[in-house]
Write a protein that holds these residues in place. Structure first.
Motif, short mmCIF file in Angstrom:
data_model
loop_
_atom_site.label_atom_id
_atom_site.label_comp_id
_atom_site.label_asym_id
_atom_site.label_seq_id
_atom_site.Cartn_x
_atom_site.Cartn_y
_atom_site.Cartn_z
N SER A 61 -7.72 -12.67 7.27
CA SER A 61 -6.62 -13.42 7.86
C SER A 61 -5.40 -13.36 6.95
N MET A 62 -4.41 -12.61 7.38
CA MET A 62 -3.16 -12.49 6.63
C MET A 62 -2.00 -12.48 7.62
N PRO A 63 -1.78 -13.59 8.32
CA PRO A 63 -0.78 -13.60 9.40
C PRO A 63 0.63 -13.22 8.96
N PHE A 64 1.05 -13.69 7.80
CA PHE A 64 2.40 -13.36 7.34
C PHE A 64 2.53 -11.86 7.09
N HIS A 65 1.56 -11.30 6.40
CA HIS A 65 1.58 -9.87 6.11
C HIS A 65 1.51 -9.04 7.39
N TYR A 66 0.67 -9.45 8.31
CA TYR A 66 0.53 -8.72 9.57
C TYR A 66 1.86 -8.69 10.33
N ARG A 67 2.54 -9.84 10.38
CA ARG A 67 3.81 -9.90 11.11
C ARG A 67 4.89 -9.09 10.40
N LEU A 68 4.85 -9.10 9.08
CA LEU A 68 5.88 -8.41 8.30
C LEU A 68 5.68 -6.89 8.31
N LEU A 69 4.45 -6.46 8.08
CA LEU A 69 4.19 -5.03 7.90
C LEU A 69 3.35 -4.38 9.01
N GLY A 70 2.65 -5.18 9.77
CA GLY A 70 1.79 -4.62 10.82
C GLY A 70 0.35 -4.54 10.34
N LYS A 71 -0.56 -4.74 11.29
CA LYS A 71 -1.99 -4.77 10.95
C LYS A 71 -2.48 -3.42 10.41
N ASP A 72 -2.00 -2.34 10.98
CA ASP A 72 -2.47 -1.01 10.55
C ASP A 72 -2.07 -0.72 9.11
N ARG A 73 -0.86 -1.09 8.71
CA ARG A 73 -0.42 -0.86 7.33
C ARG A 73 -1.19 -1.72 6.34
N ILE A 74 -1.45 -2.96 6.72
CA ILE A 74 -2.22 -3.85 5.85
C ILE A 74 -3.64 -3.33 5.70
N ALA A 75 -4.23 -2.85 6.79
CA ALA A 75 -5.58 -2.30 6.74
C ALA A 75 -5.62 -1.07 5.83
N LEU A 76 -4.63 -0.21 5.94
CA LEU A 76 -4.57 0.98 5.11
C LEU A 76 -4.39 0.61 3.64
N TYR A 77 -3.49 -0.32 3.37
CA TYR A 77 -3.27 -0.78 1.99
C TYR A 77 -4.55 -1.37 1.40
N SER A 78 -5.23 -2.19 2.18
CA SER A 78 -6.47 -2.82 1.72
C SER A 78 -7.52 -1.76 1.39
N PHE A 79 -7.62 -0.75 2.24
CA PHE A 79 -8.60 0.31 2.01
C PHE A 79 -8.26 1.12 0.77
N ILE A 80 -6.99 1.43 0.58
CA ILE A 80 -6.57 2.20 -0.60
C ILE A 80 -6.83 1.41 -1.88
N GLN A 81 -6.54 0.12 -1.88
CA GLN A 81 -6.82 -0.72 -3.05
C GLN A 81 -8.32 -0.73 -3.34
N SER A 82 -9.11 -0.82 -2.30
CA SER A 82 -10.56 -0.80 -2.46
C SER A 82 -11.03 0.53 -3.04
N LEU A 83 -10.45 1.62 -2.58
CA LEU A 83 -10.79 2.94 -3.12
C LEU A 83 -10.41 3.04 -4.60
N ASN A 84 -9.24 2.51 -4.97
CA ASN A 84 -8.83 2.54 -6.38
C ASN A 84 -9.84 1.82 -7.26
N THR A 85 -10.32 0.70 -6.80
CA THR A 85 -11.33 -0.04 -7.56
C THR A 85 -12.62 0.76 -7.66
N THR A 86 -13.02 1.36 -6.54
CA THR A 86 -14.23 2.18 -6.52
C THR A 86 -14.10 3.35 -7.48
N PHE A 87 -12.95 3.99 -7.49
CA PHE A 87 -12.75 5.13 -8.39
C PHE A 87 -12.93 4.71 -9.83
#
Length: 95
Positions: free
Chosen positions: A29-55
């Motif tokens: 739940s990130m309503p402010f971020h979703y409205r500002l940037l869009g759900k798809d961009r937030i999902a992509l950002y979240s996945f990339i951050q997760s990949l960075n941690t995994t790396f």
């Protein structure tokens, strides 16, 4: 050398496969971020951050260990430099 290269390749492939199979966004739940940037961009950002941690945890550290093991007799991961500095500090100022 070839065996080490295969081990490193397997480490990378397995880490990425595991991440792709088990990925779950941390925040749902990130309503402010979703409205500002869009759900798809937030999902992509979240996945990339997760990949960075995994790396860092699942790829860079194990690969560094495999490479270092051929050059050094003792190889440790997640070794805290702070611990060494604390021990040195105590020895210096315990007089």
């Amino acid at each position: 050398m070839r065996n080490k290269k295969q081990q490193i390749e397997e480490t990378i492939i397995n880490a990425i496969k595991t991440k792709l199979l088990n990925y779950k966004p941390e925040t749902k739940s990130m309503p402010f971020h979703y409205r500002l940037l869009g759900k798809d961009r937030i999902a992509l950002y979240s996945f990339i951050q997760s990949l960075n941690t995994t790396f860092g945890v699942s790829i860079f550290e194990p690969v560094a260990e495999k490479i270092a093991a051929s050059k050094f007799s003792i190889v440790k991961s997640r070794f805290l430099l702070e611990t060494l500095l604390e021990i040195k500090h105590k020895k210096l100022y315990r007089k």
